[in-house]
Design an enzyme around this catalytic site. Structure first.
Site, PDB file in Angstrom:
ATOM      1  N   PRO A 165       0.852  -1.195   0.000  1.00 56.47           N
ATOM      2  CG  PRO A 165      -0.650  -1.559   1.713  1.00 56.47           C
ATOM      3  CD  PRO A 165       0.663  -2.024   1.179  1.00 56.47           C
ATOM      4  CG  HIS A 166       2.024   2.729  -3.343  1.00 59.40           C
ATOM      5  ND1 HIS A 166       1.641   1.450  -3.678  1.00 59.40           N
ATOM      6  CD2 HIS A 166       1.814   3.477  -4.447  1.00 59.40           C
ATOM      7  CE1 HIS A 166       1.226   1.426  -4.933  1.00 59.40           C
ATOM      8  NE2 HIS A 166       1.323   2.653  -5.419  1.00 59.40           N
TER       9      HIS A 166
END
Length: 157
Positions: free
Chosen positions: A72-73
């Site tokens: 996740p970013h």
């Protein structure tokens, strides 16, 4: 390649307090909420801003890579430098990954809003790290945060 990129760029984002080896969330949403809270505390940034940033990116498509890994970013306004946190989950959670496998290894990456090139470089390096089956296995069996730091620092791909 700019000077701030090195094979240890990922390790430089981590400290022992940014590694969680016994995370217990049972949904992706719960994991995101837990990480947003922890990142917010570490970075002095609004937990809600981080959570919204991660959720907005996830709505574009799953950040699950496959093989039980998620990255996740997002790019976050007001952030001064890239930051990361590594989570190993006690129980894998559904993540909409391409191989439909649940995720038990998650690396949360935040970069400053304007850092497009750095963002892509770090994501590429993470994907290379996590493509190594031996590294994934060692991350799953590590018992200490310092072991995880060493793995990210020494895993030259």
């Amino acid at each position: 390649m700019p000077a701030f990129y090195s094979m240890n760029a990922i390790a430089q984002l981590l400290t022992q307090d940014a590694i969680v080896l016994t995370a217990k969330p049972v949904t992706k949403e719960a994991l995101f909420a837990e990480a947003a809270k922890a990142l917010g505390q570490r970075l002095g940034v609004s937990e809600a801003m981080i959570h919204d940033c991660l959720k907005m990116r996830e709505q574009l498509g799953s950040t699950g890579l496959g093989q039980g890994v998620g990255i996740p970013h997002g790019r976050l306004k007001g952030l001064r430098q890239a930051a990361g946190m590594f989570y190993r989950l006690n129980t894998p959670i559904p993540f909409d990954a391409p191989d439909n496998r649940p995720v038990d290894l998650a690396f949360f990456l935040l970069v400053p809003e304007q850092s497009t090139e750095e963002h892509l470089q770090l994501l590429s390096e993470l994907a290379q790290h996590f493509s190594d089956p031996e590294l994934r296995e060692k991350l799953r069996s590590s018992t200490e945060a310092v072991e995880v730091l060493t793995l990210f620092a020494s895993n030259h791909v």
